[in-house]
Scaffold this motif. Structure first.
Motif, PDB file in Angstrom:
ATOM      1  N   VAL A  77      27.086  49.952  52.602  1.00 36.49           N
ATOM      2  CA  VAL A  77      28.257  49.170  52.225  1.00 36.49           C
ATOM      3  C   VAL A  77      29.418  50.114  51.928  1.00 36.49           C
ATOM      4  O   VAL A  77      29.310  51.023  51.099  1.00 36.49           O
ATOM      5  CB  VAL A  77      27.959  48.290  50.999  1.00 36.49           C
ATOM      6  N   SER A  80      33.236  45.612  49.732  1.00 36.67           N
ATOM      7  CA  SER A  80      32.646  44.288  49.605  1.00 36.67           C
ATOM      8  C   SER A  80      33.549  43.352  48.824  1.00 36.67           C
ATOM      9  O   SER A  80      34.167  43.748  47.835  1.00 36.67           O
ATOM     10  CB  SER A  80      31.285  44.388  48.906  1.00 36.67           C
ATOM     11  N   PHE A  85      26.992  42.614  46.557  1.00 35.46           N
ATOM     12  CA  PHE A  85      26.904  43.943  47.150  1.00 35.46           C
ATOM     13  C   PHE A  85      28.032  44.830  46.627  1.00 35.46           C
ATOM     14  O   PHE A  85      29.165  44.377  46.438  1.00 35.46           O
ATOM     15  CB  PHE A  85      26.984  43.860  48.680  1.00 35.46           C
ATOM     16  N   ASP A  89      25.590  50.492  48.477  1.00 33.13           N
ATOM     17  CA  ASP A  89      24.341  49.767  48.712  1.00 33.13           C
ATOM     18  C   ASP A  89      23.887  49.959  50.159  1.00 33.13           C
ATOM     19  O   ASP A  89      24.723  50.060  51.078  1.00 33.13           O
ATOM     20  CB  ASP A  89      24.514  48.265  48.452  1.00 33.13           C
ATOM     21  N   VAL A  91      21.793  48.176  53.201  1.00 31.43           N
ATOM     22  CA  VAL A  91      21.409  46.808  53.542  1.00 31.43           C
ATOM     23  C   VAL A  91      20.797  46.747  54.934  1.00 31.43           C
ATOM     24  O   VAL A  91      20.970  47.646  55.758  1.00 31.43           O
ATOM     25  CB  VAL A  91      22.616  45.846  53.469  1.00 31.43           C
ATOM     26  N   LYS A 110      19.660  43.512  50.752  1.00 30.37           N
ATOM     27  CA  LYS A 110      19.655  44.838  50.144  1.00 30.37           C
ATOM     28  C   LYS A 110      18.249  45.414  50.232  1.00 30.37           C
ATOM     29  O   LYS A 110      17.264  44.708  50.032  1.00 30.37           O
ATOM     30  CB  LYS A 110      20.101  44.744  48.687  1.00 30.37           C
TER      31      LYS A 110
END
Length: 332
Positions: A77, A80, A85, A89, A91, A110
């Protein structure tokens, strides 16, 4: 923000080539509410993608010409607008082949990179692992002492099927191509025997020799002549989880082979095709069991990782010539 994406340039006839794909530069729109901006880390390439390049009716809609190829992707990420999120992170999602991606938060999951490396969520803890687990356990229903034969045994699914069968107390025979894969399956993954289909001129005889007590479960990843040979050795009440037919995916004409119905009929054989999505409601069950086997060392894994986003088409094509050992993944 700019990104590079890979699209389907034309529907292939027979084996795809690099000309089947096209790389484009695009400009991404602004992030909207409940959207996430992602940087691709690992991209899955899988045999089923060949089927989706065709316009033929199947269990999933075909890829559209001039639109991006989609597949399993592990991404980080970057930005966001969703409270679910945060930046950094990692994912998992079913996403377009693009260096940078805008995705809806609801389409992402996640993942815990402390439990396993990020790439494992495209393999042993992802679609291949779940395919092996449910295909063997739910359709194959292995019992201790039975003989399990796995075609495509050095592939992402086959390696796991063989090991899960060993955990269940079965004798496992793999079918793979070349001495490197043969030795790996025997020495690293605990297969009892391996038939090298590239090294024999009589496949039926080689499989018969490797299965002196017949075949109770045939996990079919390949189809074609290999499956024709295995089916001759089926025992009464054998089971065939039908997972893939990679030997036939690039045929331009319908292949004519042995009529297998007499074998299935006279030996009371169950043959059931499946896709992993059939078990979506049970994915948590499968992941928990697979993770436990990984943690306790009962389940080992290997990957073929190709470096570079632009290598995605070549990596996908490599599946059809057996260039991979275990899961084929492209690292951006």
């Amino acid at each position: 923000m700019n990104a590079r994406q890979i699209v389907l340039a034309a529907r292939p006839k027979g084996m795809p080539t690099v000309e089947t794909f096209r790389t484009e530069e695009i400009t991404l729109p602004d992030l909207q509410n409940e959207e996430v901006l992602l940087k691709g880390l690992y991209y899955s390439v899988d045999p089923y993608m060949r089927g989706r390049m065709s316009a033929a009716k199947s269990y999933a809609a075909p890829y559209e010409v001039d639109q991006p190829i989609h597949g399993g992707i592990v991404a980080e990420v970057v930005q966001s607008t969703s409270p679910e999120f945060a930046k950094g992170d990692v994912v998992l999602g079913y996403l377009p082949w693009s260096t940078t991606i805008i995705a809806k938060a609801k389409d992402l999951k996640k993942i815990d990179t402390n439990l396993a490396p990020a790439s494992y969520y495209l393999g042993i803890l992802g679609m291949p692992g779940l395919t092996a687990f449910f295909g063997l356990m739910d359709i194959g229903k292995p019992k201790a002492g039975e003989t399990v034969v796995v075609s495509g045994a050095a592939g992402a699914v086959g390696i796991l099927v063989g090991q899960i069968a060993k955990i269940q107390g079965c004798r496992v025979v793999g079918i793979a191509g070349g001495p490197e894969k043969t030795n790996m399956l025997l020495n690293e993954f605990g297969f009892d025997a391996v038939v090298d289909y590239k090294a024999t001129t009589d496949l039926s005889a080689a499989i018969a020799h490797a299965t002196p007590n017949g075949v109770d479960i045939y996990f079919d990843n390949v189809g074609g002549e290999i499956s024709d040979a295995v089916i001759q050795q089926l025992n009464f009440h054998a089971r065939i989880p039908l997972c893939g037919q990679i030997a036939l995916y690039n045929n331009t004409e319908v292949a004519l082979g042995p009529r297998i119905q007499p074998f299935l009929l006279t030996r009371s054989v169950l043959m059931q095709g499946f896709i992993v999505g059939n078990y979506a409601s049970r994915f948590k069950e499968g992941i928990v069991q697979l993770a436990e086997w990984v943690k306790t060392g009962k389940l080992k894994y290997t990957e073929t990782i190709v470096e570079g986003f632009d290598q995605l088409p070549a990596a996908l094509l490599g599946l059809f010539s057996g260039n991979n050992t275990g899961k084929m993944i492209v690292k951006a």
